[in-house]
Design a protein around this motif. Structure first.
Motif, PDB file in Angstrom:
ATOM      1  N   GLN A 116       0.833  -1.202   0.000  1.00 56.25           N
ATOM      2  CA  GLN A 116       0.000   0.000   0.000  1.00 56.25           C
ATOM      3  C   GLN A 116       0.870   1.256   0.000  1.00 56.25           C
ATOM      4  O   GLN A 116       1.822   1.362   0.780  1.00 56.25           O
ATOM      5  CB  GLN A 116      -0.914   0.015   1.232  1.00 56.25           C
ATOM      6  CG  GLN A 116      -1.917  -1.130   1.272  1.00 56.25           C
ATOM      7  CD  GLN A 116      -2.975  -0.991   0.200  1.00 56.25           C
ATOM      8  OE1 GLN A 116      -3.685   0.004   0.139  1.00 56.25           O
ATOM      9  NE2 GLN A 116      -3.071  -1.995  -0.662  1.00 56.25           N
ATOM     10  N   GLY A 129      -5.556   8.776  -6.175  1.00 59.46           N
ATOM     11  CA  GLY A 129      -5.049   7.433  -5.921  1.00 59.46           C
ATOM     12  C   GLY A 129      -3.538   7.329  -5.976  1.00 59.46           C
ATOM     13  O   GLY A 129      -2.996   6.218  -5.961  1.00 59.46           O
ATOM     14  N   SER A 179      -2.896   5.818  -1.043  1.00 66.64           N
ATOM     15  CA  SER A 179      -4.170   5.324  -0.521  1.00 66.64           C
ATOM     16  C   SER A 179      -4.391   5.705   0.930  1.00 66.64           C
ATOM     17  O   SER A 179      -5.427   5.354   1.513  1.00 66.64           O
ATOM     18  CB  SER A 179      -4.235   3.799  -0.659  1.00 66.64           C
ATOM     19  OG  SER A 179      -3.164   3.187   0.036  1.00 66.64           O
TER      20      SER A 179
END
Length: 338
Positions: free
Chosen positions: A176, A212, A215
């Motif tokens: 992530q 994006g 995140s």
């Protein structure tokens, strides 16, 4: 250790641009009065924004109007790094940043923002007090390296993680991309959470979250609430990975132009704002967390399965690998402060 000097040439264009935009952003000085500019990245309604105006008001009061400070919030005078450098070169007089950000001017300051470093807020405040031997030593280094001095610090808050999914262990963040302040100690802190750190200036965070590019991000609850990050982030994890002092700095050349009486007024204002802003942050933390819950943000702490020991272990491992050799003596001094 002195990282400031090689960058002076690269700052010339930025300084020229700001001077053109502001019409003359260097402090306006005269024998009778002085107008100084204080630039920062935070919103006016955040504690960081409010304390800046509090300091300006107190300086005007205690100098009987001889010194006025005009505050420029919300990155009006540039990005975080630009304002730090502008304060160093004298383009603006005052700015604030995290200790890690101040490390861009004098590297050892980054040690103050090491993950899981302080026992509690009282410990942090003792370490960063102006009369702390360690802070006095660091301030001298900052003046020598960057021509900037610390006016005061206050408790900015404890940083937590926000994302759009539940996170309970570092493994939950694998792969992530999480926004990190563009400074080494913060990049390491985000990596210790299990994520891929992406350096993004604060002024660009809303766009980075919306597109994006990242995140999630990490900040104290006051920042999450005052900047409405709950509108783009659904979950808040109480990782508490960095306990922050906000560092307010002033150009040393401007400081030298103050009279003794004016310097005393600045010091009086600084001590008062340090205490008032710290109290404000502490008093509001629980209330702001409750407000975020009311706004439908899912809050995950140890009671909800957050494995703090796993985050601490990952952080300690990376810190030892990357910073023990560089900041080991500073860590020892911090640990000895009671």
């Amino acid at each position: 250790m002195i990282t400031h000097l090689p960058r002076i040439a690269r700052r010339t264009l930025f300084r020229a641009a700001v001077l053109l935009v502001m019409g003359a952003c260097a402090p306006a000085l005269s024998a009778k009065s002085m107008e100084l500019r204080y630039g920062h990245m935070n919103s006016p309604n955040s504690v960081a924004g409010m304390q800046a105006q509090m300091f300006a008001d107190k300086v005007a009061k205690y100098t009987n109007g001889e010194v006025t400070i005009k505050v420029y919030p919300s990155s009006q005078l540039g990005k975080m790094q630009e304002m730090a450098e502008a304060t160093s070169t004298g383009v603006i007089a005052i700015s604030h940043n995290t200790a890690g950000g101040t490390g861009s001017l004098y590297e050892p300051f980054g040690a103050f923002d090491t993950p899981y470093l302080y026992r509690d807020v009282d410990h942090l405040m003792k370490v960063t007090a102006s009369d702390s031997p360690l802070m006095q030593e660091m301030n001298e280094g900052l003046i020598d390296a960057a021509g900037v001095r610390v006016l005061y610090t206050y408790y900015f808050g404890t940083r937590h993680l926000t994302t759009n999914k539940a996170v309970r262990t570092p493994a939950d963040l694998s792969g992530q991309k999480i926004r990190a302040l563009p400074f080494p100690i913060y990049m390491t802190g985000v990596e210790a959470l299990g994520a891929v750190p992406v350096p993004v200036d604060w002024s660009e965070v809303p766009t980075a979250l919306a597109t994006g590019q990242v995140s999630g991000q990490e900040n104290p609850v006051n920042v999450v609430l005052s900047n409405k990050l709950y509108e783009s982030q659904s979950h808040l994890m109480l990782t508490g990975h960095i306990m922050n002092a906000q560092v307010i700095v002033m150009n040393q050349g401007v400081w030298k132009k103050l009279t003794d009486a004016q310097r005393q007024a600045f010091e009086k204002a600084a001590l008062e704002v340090r205490a008032e802003a710290t109290d404000m942050v502490q008093q509001q933390e629980a209330e702001e967390l409750a407000k975020l819950k009311e706004l439908k943000m899912t809050v995950i702490g140890p009671d909800e399965g957050l494995e703090l020991d796993a985050f601490k272990a990952a952080a300690n491992k990376l810190v030892n690998e990357r910073f023990a050799g560089k900041y080991g003596q500073i860590y020892t001094q911090i640990g000895e402060i009671k």
